[in-house]
Design an enzyme around this catalytic site. Structure first.
Site, PDB file in Angstrom:
ATOM      1  N   THR A 272       0.736  -0.588  -0.172  1.00  0.00           N
ATOM      2  CA  THR A 272       0.002  -0.568   0.123  1.00  0.00           C
ATOM      3  C   THR A 272       0.968   0.877  -0.173  1.00  0.00           C
ATOM      4  OG1 THR A 272       0.044  -0.222   2.670  1.00  0.00           O
ATOM      5  CG2 THR A 272      -2.245  -0.316   1.010  1.00  0.00           C
TER       6      THR A 272
ATOM      7  N   GLU B  29      -5.582  -3.175  -0.166  1.00  0.00           N
ATOM      8  CA  GLU B  29      -6.220  -4.178   0.841  1.00  0.00           C
ATOM      9  C   GLU B  29      -7.425  -5.064   0.167  1.00  0.00           C
ATOM     10  OE1 GLU B  29      -5.113  -1.531   1.757  1.00  0.00           O
ATOM     11  OE2 GLU B  29      -3.671  -1.270   3.101  1.00  0.00           O
TER      12      GLU B  29
ATOM     13  N   LYS C  77     -12.004  18.617  12.203  1.00  0.00           N
ATOM     14  CA  LYS C  77     -13.229  18.491  13.640  1.00  0.00           C
ATOM     15  C   LYS C  77     -12.602  20.465  14.341  1.00  0.00           C
ATOM     16  CE  LYS C  77     -14.243  14.355  15.995  1.00  0.00           C
ATOM     17  NZ  LYS C  77     -13.874  14.147  17.269  1.00  0.00           N
TER      18      LYS C  77
ATOM     19  N   TRP D 219     -17.557  16.296  13.471  1.00  0.00           N
ATOM     20  CA  TRP D 219     -17.123  16.062  12.485  1.00  0.00           C
ATOM     21  C   TRP D 219     -17.404  17.562  11.452  1.00  0.00           C
ATOM     22  CZ3 TRP D 219     -16.118  10.035  12.158  1.00  0.00           C
ATOM     23  CH2 TRP D 219     -15.080  10.368  13.126  1.00  0.00           C
TER      24      TRP D 219
HETATM   25  P1  ADP Z   1      -6.205   2.102  -4.411  1.00  0.00           P
HETATM   26  O1  ADP Z   1      -4.869   1.553  -4.822  1.00  0.00           O
HETATM   27  O2  ADP Z   1      -8.264   1.889  -4.411  1.00  0.00           O
HETATM   28  O3  ADP Z   1      -6.515   3.648  -4.743  1.00  0.00           O
HETATM   29  P2  ADP Z   1      -5.441   2.443  -1.745  1.00  0.00           P
HETATM   30  O4  ADP Z   1      -5.009   1.379  -1.010  1.00  0.00           O
HETATM   31  O5  ADP Z   1      -4.419   3.240  -2.667  1.00  0.00           O
HETATM   32  O6  ADP Z   1      -6.485   2.078  -2.781  1.00  0.00           O
HETATM   33  O7  ADP Z   1      -5.881   3.562  -1.201  1.00  0.00           O
HETATM   34  C1  ADP Z   1      -7.766   3.340  -0.507  1.00  0.00           C
HETATM   35  C2  ADP Z   1      -8.128   4.812  -0.380  1.00  0.00           C
HETATM   36  O8  ADP Z   1      -8.510   5.542  -1.859  1.00  0.00           O
HETATM   37  C3  ADP Z   1      -9.631   3.986   0.129  1.00  0.00           C
HETATM   38  O9  ADP Z   1      -9.508   4.137   1.860  1.00  0.00           O
HETATM   39  C4  ADP Z   1      -9.990   5.721   0.098  1.00  0.00           C
HETATM   40  O10 ADP Z   1      -9.493   6.953   0.664  1.00  0.00           O
HETATM   41  C5  ADP Z   1      -9.359   5.991  -1.256  1.00  0.00           C
HETATM   42  N1  ADP Z   1     -10.912   6.246  -2.307  1.00  0.00           N
HETATM   43  C6  ADP Z   1     -10.676   4.610  -3.327  1.00  0.00           C
HETATM   44  N2  ADP Z   1     -11.947   4.922  -3.817  1.00  0.00           N
HETATM   45  C7  ADP Z   1     -12.283   6.027  -3.641  1.00  0.00           C
HETATM   46  C8  ADP Z   1     -13.338   6.785  -4.196  1.00  0.00           C
HETATM   47  N3  ADP Z   1     -14.463   6.058  -4.993  1.00  0.00           N
HETATM   48  N4  ADP Z   1     -13.937   8.091  -3.637  1.00  0.00           N
HETATM   49  C9  ADP Z   1     -13.522   8.384  -2.221  1.00  0.00           C
HETATM   50  N5  ADP Z   1     -11.743   8.007  -1.888  1.00  0.00           N
HETATM   51  C10 ADP Z   1     -11.728   6.823  -3.039  1.00  0.00           C
END
Ligand code: ADP
Length: 545
Positions: free
Chosen positions: A186, A331, A440, A445
């Site tokens: 990640t 994940e 906050k 929030w």
């Molecule tokens: P990815 O590989 O899918 O980008 P990451 O693990 O790098 O996944 O990041 C995941 C995070 O990206 C999520 O926990 C969320 O905060 C954000 N995210 C993914 N898709 C969206 C979406 N459609 N809208 C808003 N945030 C998103």
């Protein structure tokens, strides 16, 4: 027990064999790193994957070994996916846009035995030479004619030499479907990257889900262009979903600018695509300035960050393209929720549909969601209550590689996403924030993503970020940071006006700052930790009173 189904393992090698046999003449088109467009078929890809698998075995690669890739989306990377996993080794994709130290950390943490590298990222490995003592060889993804004349890297091998040295007769081994198949770290905005291990079973179940008609729903008539990189959660599973149904694949290589993408979309008749909002922003701008439209494209999956509503609308109105929003995480393989409209919702007026698409989507079958409060108690799915989002399912990580950060998992088997969201009675999930980005104010929030979306709806705004800055009375107050569109003329007051009537008064940003560019992570997400750092001492107007 008598009468039960066969216990046959789900294995990734079956995907490429299926495509080679039943969709053998369907094309895979790649913009190669060397320059020209490369075309061949699933039958060719099947043959070459087998030859490469034999080559890896000849190099002594054993089941369970980690094999790195530092490469863009292209046909050789596609072959590596199948050859490595197919022999029971683990395909470890690495993002070339990470900082050098992160790349070195990841390679050593994974203990990569060999690394496949595209020609134009070889310099990264050359810079890391000293930290790569555990790596037995670098396989340059090119032919003999393009091999570098000299390099500080010892043990350089030529991809095409390896493939050409083998014949294509090869039986893929059979093993347990819960065997690890690929590994992705990640991007981690803080701390060290964490490894996520996908299994053969999770990969195939996820590919079935991606191909569901309520998800991307690929078929043999589709031409899919994954802009999302193959080092980013396995390009959201598309390299597996496409051969499952024989969809034509188009790989953009490392050129993801508007003009290069448009050229491929048009020349190859792309019907479906997938990528993060930043990429589409560029492509839409290109189409606008060049007065071009995306004629063959029917739908595009946008995720990784929230696509602004204005983007969803522009795709539909200017190009007749349906946006599917997907939410997920590395994940989660990564797909968790997607725009999957309920019965009748496709008959709603366009504006109402855009509102639904602007939400993060509804769970695809296989993924369970719940939101909890600080004490871990479940909150109602009423579209109002918001809390920490927990998920579980067969393609969701149960622990990190090497068991690091066990606190991300609950004792009763849920993964803590780190997202804060609401879920409405119909299952539509809306992210209000990353838990670490939450603002906050006076103990309440404020959803920074809502505010960003409103700002992005303004025609003069190219990109917007909202962060909390320290405030003597309210603890934190929202600050809007904006990149204007080229030649746009907009003032602080104009922008603040767009929030009126759309959010509660106390959600209104206290101030607006215009900047040239915003910082992003290696996967294109806003790097809010950096912004918070940069604006730590910023005094919003209300704090000066
Ligand atoms: P990815 O590989 O899918 O980008 P990451 O693990 O790098 O996944 O990041 C995941 C995070 O990206 C999520 O926990 C969320 O905060 C954000 N995210 C993914 N898709 C969206 C979406 N459609 N809208 C808003 N945030 C998103």
């Amino acid at each position: 027990m008598f009468g039960l189904m066969m216990d046959r393992p789900l294995l990734i090698s079956q995907l490429i064999e299926h495509a080679a046999e039943y969709h053998g003449d369907t094309e895979i088109v790649s913009r190669s790193v060397e320059g020209p467009i490369h075309r061949y078929t699933y039958a060719d890809a099947g043959r070459r994957s087998r030859r490469l698998a034999k080559a890896l075995a000849a190099l002594g690669v054993a089941p369970g070994d980690r094999i790195g890739t530092l490469a863009w989306n292209g046909y050789r990377h596609f072959e590596v996916y199948f050859a490595v996993s197919g022999i029971g080794a683990i395909c470890h994709t690495i993002n070339p846009r990470l900082f050098q130290e992160q790349i070195a950390y990841i390679i050593n943490d994974a203990e990569d035995q060999f690394i496949f590298a595209d020609l134009n990222v070889l310099a990264i490995l050359e810079g890391l030479d000293k930290s790569l003592s555990g790596v037995r060889g670098i396989i340059v993804m090119t032919d003999r004619a393009h091999m570098p004349a000299q390099s500080v890297l010892k043990n350089l091998l030529c991809y095409e030499d390896l493939v050409l040295a083998q014949d294509e007769t090869f039986e893929w081994p059979e093993f347990n479907e819960n065997t690890a198949a690929s590994l992705c770290y990640t991007s981690g905005t803080t701390g060290n990257p964490k490894g996520v291990l996908y299994s053969h079973r999770s990969t195939i179940l996820h590919a079935f889900a991606v191909n569901g008609a309520n998800a991307i729903g690929l078929t043999a008539d589709d031409t899919i262009l994954p802009v999302v990189p193959m080092f980013h959660a396995n390009a959201w599973g598309i390299p597996y979903a496409a051969p499952m149904v024989g969809a034509k694949l188009v790989f953009p290589g490392f050129k993801m600018d508007g003009a290069s993408l448009f050229e491929l979309f048009e020349a190859e008749g792309v019907t479906a695509a997938a990528g993060v909002p930043t990429v589409w922003l560029e492509l839409l701008r290109f189409c606008e300035t060049e007065s071009r439209s995306l004629d063959s494209l029917q739908r595009t999956l946008i995720g990784g960050s929230a696509p602004p509503r204005a983007m969803i609308e522009r795709f539909d109105k200017a190009h007749g393209v349906r946006v599917l929003q997907g939410w997920g995480m590395t994940e989660m393989s990564p797909l968790g929720t997607i725009t999957s409209m309920r019965r009748g919702e496709r008959d709603l007026p366009a504006e109402a549909q855009y509102d639904l698409i602007a939400k993060q989507g509804r769970p695809i079958f296989g993924v369970s969601l719940k939101i909890v409060d600080d004490a871990g108690r479940a909150l109602p799915k009423d579209g109002v209550a918001f809390g920490d989002l927990l998920v579980r399912g067969p393609w969701i990580s149960g622990s990190y590689f090497h068991g690091v950060d066990p606190s991300a998992f609950t004792e009763d088997g849920w993964f803590k996403t780190g997202d804060v969201c609401t879920i409405d009675p119909h299952g539509y999930m809306t992210i209000t924030d990353r838990s670490k980005d939450v603002i906050k104010s006076g103990g309440e929030w404020i959803g920074s993503i809502d505010l960003e979306n409103i700002a992005m709806g303004h025609p003069s705004v190219q990109e917007a970020a909202v962060i909390g800055v320290p405030h003597p009375q309210w603890d934190e107050r929202p600050l809007l940071i904006v990149v204007k569109r080229p030649e746009a003329d907009v003032t602080r007051e104009d922008l603040l006006k767009t929030f009126e009537g759309k959010v509660a008064k106390w959600w209104m940003p206290d101030d607006v700052v215009f900047v040239e560019a915003l910082p992003h992570t290696a996967t294109g997400k806003l790097l809010k930790s950096r912004l918070r750092e940069d604006f730590r001492d910023y005094k919003p107007i209300s704090a000066e009173e």
